[in-house]
Structure formats: C-alpha cells, structure tokens
Design an enzyme around this catalytic site. Structure first.
Site, PDB file in Angstrom:
ATOM      1  N   HIS A 147       0.651  -1.104   0.169  1.00 22.51           N
ATOM      2  CA  HIS A 147      -0.058  -0.012  -0.029  1.00 22.51           C
ATOM      3  C   HIS A 147       0.941   1.332  -0.129  1.00 22.51           C
ATOM      4  CE1 HIS A 147      -3.439   2.558   1.088  1.00 22.51           C
ATOM      5  NE2 HIS A 147      -4.149   1.544   0.587  1.00 22.51           N
TER       6      HIS A 147
ATOM      7  N   LYS B 220     -16.216   3.600  -2.407  1.00 23.66           N
ATOM      8  CA  LYS B 220     -15.765   4.843  -3.183  1.00 23.66           C
ATOM      9  C   LYS B 220     -17.143   4.779  -4.133  1.00 23.66           C
ATOM     10  CE  LYS B 220     -11.686   3.297  -4.206  1.00 23.66           C
ATOM     11  NZ  LYS B 220     -10.514   3.288  -4.955  1.00 23.66           N
TER      12      LYS B 220
END
Length: 718
Positions: free
Chosen positions: A138, A566
């Site tokens: 990440h 999202k």
C-alpha cells in the site's frame, strides 16, 4: 516505571542525540515549536500566530532537523505505548490465571464447551477450519526494511526496560544501547534513494513473514492444540489451518510493473526465505539431537532412508565419522545440506525458460524423515524441540506465503479476444455481448482441445503477450515446484460469468487449470447485487461444475470494501456487502458448493478497516463455517504486526472469533436480522447513497476541495 516516565526518558535520549548530532540550538527550536503546538491545541490563539512565524523562519536544513525530530519522537512514543499495551495484556493474563484470557483460543473452546457444543460438532469445525491472512502492499506504508529493523531492535530494548525490573547498571546499559540505536536511526536516510521497485515491496512484506509470523503462527497452533486437549481431548487439530498469502508481486491490476519476470522473481524470494529459515532450524536441531543409537535405536525405515542417500555429501560424511553412532544428528544435517543445495538453484531462470526442470527438493523429502524421527524419540523431545520446526514446515512449506495473482477482467477479456482473432475463431470477442462470449467460451471449453497453433498465435500486443506468459508461468510453477506456491487467481471487476470462464479457458490452454482456484472479485454496488446471479449461472454450467470437482467442490468469492465504499459511500456499501454475503452463501449452499469468503479490507474505516474480531462477528450467520480469508494492507500490517506480542494478540482474537462464530447455530433467533431492521437499513442506505453521490460525484468543486484539504497529492508521490 510508568508510561509517562518511559516517554520522558525516551524524549531525553532523543534530545541528547539531537544535541550531539545536530546542535543544542536545533533541540531548543524543536522544544519551542512543541510547546507552541501544545498551547495552540489548548486554544491559545497567540501561540498559533507565533508558531506560524517560528516555522516560517526556519531554514531548509533546520526544517529538515525539526521534522526529523518529531518523526523520531513519535516513533519512540509508539514504541512506549506498545510496551504499555503488552504490559496490560500480561497483567490481565496473570490476574485471570488459570482461567483463559478474554478473546483467546482457550476462552473460545471453553465457551463452546460451556454452551454444550458436542465434540462431533467441534471435530467437523476442525475439518473445515482454514484461516489465511493475505499481505498486500500500500502506498501509504513506505518504510524501508532498514528502518523497520532498527525500530524492531529498539522495541525489544524498550520492552525489557519497561516490562522488567532492571538493575541500575542494566538500566544504564539499556539507555546507552537505545541512544546508540537512536543515533543510527537519526543518521539514516528514511526515504529510499530511488522509487521502490515491486521487489522492494516484496522484501518488505517478507520482512514481517521472517521477523514476526515465522514464530507467531506456531505459537497460535500450540494454543489451539492445548485448548483442544483441555476441553475436547478426543478432537484432533488440523495440520494446516492458519497460513499466509500475499498479493505483493502477483497483483498486476493497475500496476504495469508487475510482469511475469517480476512474479517469477517474487516466487524465488518467497522460496529463498523459507528454504533458509528451514535450513537454519534443521541445522540447529542437528546440534541438539546428539542421541546415541545405542540408547535410542533408529527405526528400520530411517536406516533405509539414509542408505538410499549414500554416498553422502562431503561435509555430511565428515559428520558421520566425527559423530559416529548419532544417526539423528546425521539425518538432520543431511536435510540441512539438501536445503543449502536448493538455495543455490536459479529459480527465476527456471521459471522463465521452456527447458524441462525439476525442483532440487520437495516438501515431502523433509517431512517424511522428520516424522520417522518423531516416532522414534522420547515425546518430551518431540514436543519441546521437534514440534515447532515440523509445524513451520506445514505452515510455510517451501514458499513462505502463497502468492495470489490478480488481473482486471477487461484486460483478460481483451487478451483472449486478441488470441481468438489470431486463431481465426472469433473476430470481435471482447466487443461482444455477455451471451455471445458465454457461447464461445462454453463451446471451446467443451471441446477440450488446445489449438495447435496457439504457441505462435497468442496475440500481437505486448499486453496480450504478457497475459499469456503469466498463464504459462503458472503452469511451469505447478510443474516444477508444486501448486502450493500459488494462491488463487483473482479477477477484479468481475461483471459476469464470462469473466470467470475466460480465465478457465486460458488456464486450460496453458495446462494449469487442474485444481486452479478462480476467484471472482465483486467491488461496485451493482456488481455486489449481481454476484448471486453470476455465481448461480456459473454453478449451472457443466464445464464449470467439472472444474469445481477438481477443486474439491470449493469456491472462493472475494468482496471489495474499498471500491464499494468509493462507489456508494460507507453505509450503502456496508449494507450491500452484508446482503451480498447472505445471498452468495445461499446460492453456494443450494448448489452444494463449499464457500470461502475473501474479504478485501484495508486499514481505514472507509476501506473496511477496524478491529478484525468485531468485523468477523458482524458477518451474516452461516457465512463463516470455519473459513476466513482477509487482506492485510501495508499500513495495517505495520500497526498490527510490528510488535510480536501485539501480533500474537491480534492473531488469537481472529482465531477465537472465527471459532465461536462458526460454531454458532446460524438459525438461532438471536442471530436473525428482523424484517423491520432490514427495512430501516434499506431506507437509510438509499438516503446515504444519494447524499454521498450528490457530494462526491455531482459537486464540481468537491475534488478541488479534496486536493486542498488532504495530502492526496503528497501521497501520490510516495
């Protein structure tokens, strides 16, 4: 020593280092800024203005020093707080002894016993038990392995200083050692000299496998063994039930730097770590196993195995002469020698060329003689010395962590379309409707023949050639090193059954489809709603049902928390995820398929993060059944697994919750979601969804605000 005293001591040591390595003036500046910051936070407006002037007046070098001071200070505070958490855990365990601690594996089994769960039910659960943590990279977690190693060493010193009662001279020694480590960390560049390559991320992930998980997982295994022996003594624990996976080096969705060559190198790094750790363990074990053949006669099978290995390598032959009559030392030394030889093979080259190869050593070549030794020696030696290395072989194999592979459905469809066009089978496959693609795929899969000209007509674009080379790599990995190196093949943005059958066809043609786990990933709200229908269509397909038979009738399904969030916002996404899990489980049960849900969680709440044990308890009834797979993303890995004791606590909470939730009666009234609650969730979810879309997608100025109010631009450059 209490926590404030520890933090004060660490701050003093840091101040000493800053004064020595920079200047007393820099330390004074840092302290002034710290005091002004505290005053501003307390509401002093004048302090805020003075703070702005103070920072604005800093030179570039002074700003670097002040920023470094605060960064290192918070590193030290984190270590102190972790030591405090460990002390609290130890105090709690001491107070509750001999009763098991809360959310431990022992408490889970005790609770099942108290609730009257029969041994037969627990035995069935043990047969199904399969928990896997999947490490992912990440961009918000960018620490170098060098920094991680230094912090690990400092953590051990802080723990010993805080959680023991050192003598004055020992305390002084710890303080001096910490000052030295702080000095080296201060003088070490935190940022890499260049942009990290995928293999740098792989090595960072493997750092945690090596430094934490290698010892932590066997400890968890031992705790399940002990809990079963106490509460369900007739139940045998499974041999392999808690393992690791990884996406790093296998996840090519949106990352053009993950190529077949990178994946091959990733597998080499994985195997290299496992081989070296096992070699060291067996070499150390050989030194301990000086048992005389006259006192502990080796079984005939072990003698026969040793005879098949003659002539022995030179060093092992020397040991046989030097330690005559110590066969167990000899066998273990020979196994360590085999691993030493295996560590020198060029695995990456073997996987990338077409010449036939064979692995130097397979896992069974290690486990078989170890099991013969275990049956011959006293049980105390098995439990105290042999059991952990043997379990590490079961847990980590010769691969450390299974490597998952992931690609976007559109990329896969485009690649197959180009291949079919080159083979003159279908000229517009990727542009066709779902039903047309399904018809073509079913026909080609039913045919079962690989086109003769495929090797020379696998497409013309670089993207398609790379996709086809991935499937050829999978086949070579399976053939040379075995299937256990690889996890499932994950199809991101799965939109229909054709996406799954596309992967199956490519795998068939590459020669790697047998027992090949293909995992659809449902991410958007629409895809989550469509998931049950897509799976039902797949399970009704003869060709796919035949494939599932080679996978023992098991299907893994991945659900995405980040993209659904999202897409629809927090509330709408979580309600859609909950309902999708219910329906996916229903479809699998009706079709006689064993389901494993794979949760694509991140570290933040918006990415599905939060306490893992609570998330597990919140899953719909009947969706666990002893099987739990979840991603652990970069920043979550660092926060959960940097400290060995805290890593153990997190792991035991996961296992405990999976056991309790899986053993519960999914039809129990208290676990059902009442109709009026569902109606309320539908109303709230719809309102939240509309509000979220209006703000994020329909407000033109939102992205301008987002870039101004968050460090997204800085993060994008990490």
């Amino acid at each position: 020593m209490d926590l404030p005293s520890l933090i004060h001591l660490l701050g003093e040591l840091l101040g000493q280092v800053i004064g020595e390595q920079e200047s007393p003036e820099l330390f004074d500046t840092e302290e002034k800024i710290r005091a002004l910051t505290k005053a501003r936070r307390a509401g002093d407006a004048r302090a805020g203005a003075e703070l702005a002037r103070e920072i604005g007046a800093l030179s570039a070098d002074a700003a670097r020093g002040v920023a470094s001071s605060f960064t290192l200070y918070f590193d030290l505070v984190n270590l102190a707080e972790e030591a405090q958490r460990v002390r609290a855990l130890r105090d709690r365990e001491r107070e509750q002894y001999p009763a098991p601690t809360s959310e431990s594996i022992g408490e889970a089994l005790a609770l099942l016993k108290q609730r009257g769960v029969p041994a037969e039910r627990v035995a069935d659960l043990m047969q199904l038990l399969r928990i896997e943590l999947v490490l992912t990279a990440h961009p918000t977690e960018a620490k170098r392995r060098t920094i991680l190693s230094k912090l690990q060493r400092m953590s051990e010193m802080v723990h010993r200083l805080y959680n023991t009662e050192p003598l004055p001279r020992e305390r002084e020694a710890f303080s001096n050692a910490l000052t030295t480590e702080i000095t080296t960390l201060w003088l070490t560049q935190r940022a890499r000299a260049g942009r990290p390559a995928v293999t740098d991320e792989v090595r960072t992930g493997l750092y945690y496998v090596d430094a934490v998980f290698w010892e932590a997982l066997p400890r968890i295994y031992a705790e399940l063994d002990a809990a079963l022996a106490t509460y369900y003594p007739t139940v045998t624990p499974p041999r392999q039930w808690l393992t690791l996976g990884s996406w790093i080096g296998g996840d090519r969705d949106g990352n053009p730097n993950v190529t077949s060559a990178v994946t091959a190198e990733t597998l080499r790094l994985h195997r290299g770590l496992a081989v070296e750790r096992h070699r060291r363990a067996l070499q150390d074990l050989a030194r301990h196993f000086s048992l005389s053949a006259a006192r502990v006669p080796p079984p005939r099978e072990l003698k026969d195995w040793l005879d098949t290995r003659r002539p022995l390598p030179a060093h092992v032959a020397f040991l046989e002469t030097r330690y005559a009559g110590e066969p167990y030392r000899l066998v273990l030394s020979l196994l360590a020698s085999d691993l030493e030889a295996a560590s020198h093979e060029d695995m990456t080259a073997r996987l990338l060329e077409d010449a036939p190869h064979q692995a130097r050593i397979q896992l069974s070549a290690l486990t078989a003689p170890l099991d013969l030794i275990a049956r011959a020696i006293p049980m105390r030696l098995v439990i105290d010395q042999l059991q952990t290395p043997r379990q590490q072989l079961d847990i980590f194999g010769l691969h450390g962590a299974r490597l998952d592979l992931r690609q976007d459905s559109t990329r896969l469809t485009t690649a197959l379309g180009e291949i079919l066009r080159a083979l003159k089978i279908d000229s517009a496959f990727e542009d066709s409707a779902e039903e047309h693609r399904l018809g073509v795929l079913r026909q080609l899969l039913s045919n079962g023949e690989r086109p003769d000209s495929l090797a020379t007509n696998a497409g013309i674009t670089t993207e398609t050639a790379e996709t086809w080379s991935l499937f050829k790599l999978i086949a070579r990995v399976q053939h040379i090193y075995g299937r256990e190196l690889l996890g499932p093949f994950i199809i991101s943005m799965t939109r229909g059954p054709a996406d799954v059958l596309t992967v199956l066809l490519l795998a068939r043609w590459a020669g790697c489809a047998e027992a090949f786990d293909i995992v659809p990933l449902f991410e958007t709200l629409d895809d989550l709603r469509a998931a049950p229908r897509i799976l039902a269509d797949l399970f009704s397909s003869e060709v796919y049902r035949a494939h599932l038979e080679s996978c023992q009738g098991e299907q893994m399904v991945m659900i995405g928390y980040s993209d659904s969030n999202k897409d629809g916002g927090y509330l709408a996404a979580n309600w859609a995820l909950y309902q999708a899990q219910e329906e996916i489980a229903r479809v699998c049960k009706e079709s006689g398929i064993q389901l494993t849900l794979f949760h694509g969680r991140g570290g933040t709440v918006a990415r599905g993060g939060g306490p893992a044990n609570r998330a597990i308890r919140a899953q719909p009834p009947g969706t666990l059944n002893g099987r739990f797979r979840v991603t652990e993303q970069g920043e979550a890995i660092a926060s959960r697994y940097s400290d060995r004791e805290l890593a153990h606590r997190h792991l035991e909470q996961i296992v405990s919750t999976v056991l309790v939730a899986s053993a519960a009666d999914s039809n129990a009234p208290e676990l059902q979601v009442r109709a009026e609650w569902r109606e309320a969730m539908d109303v709230m979810s719809e309102a939240a969804h509309l509000t979220y879309r209006a703000l994020v997608y329909d407000t033109p100025e939102f992205m301008q605000y987002w870039r101004a109010a968050t460090p997204v631009e800085e993060i994008s450059h990490l």
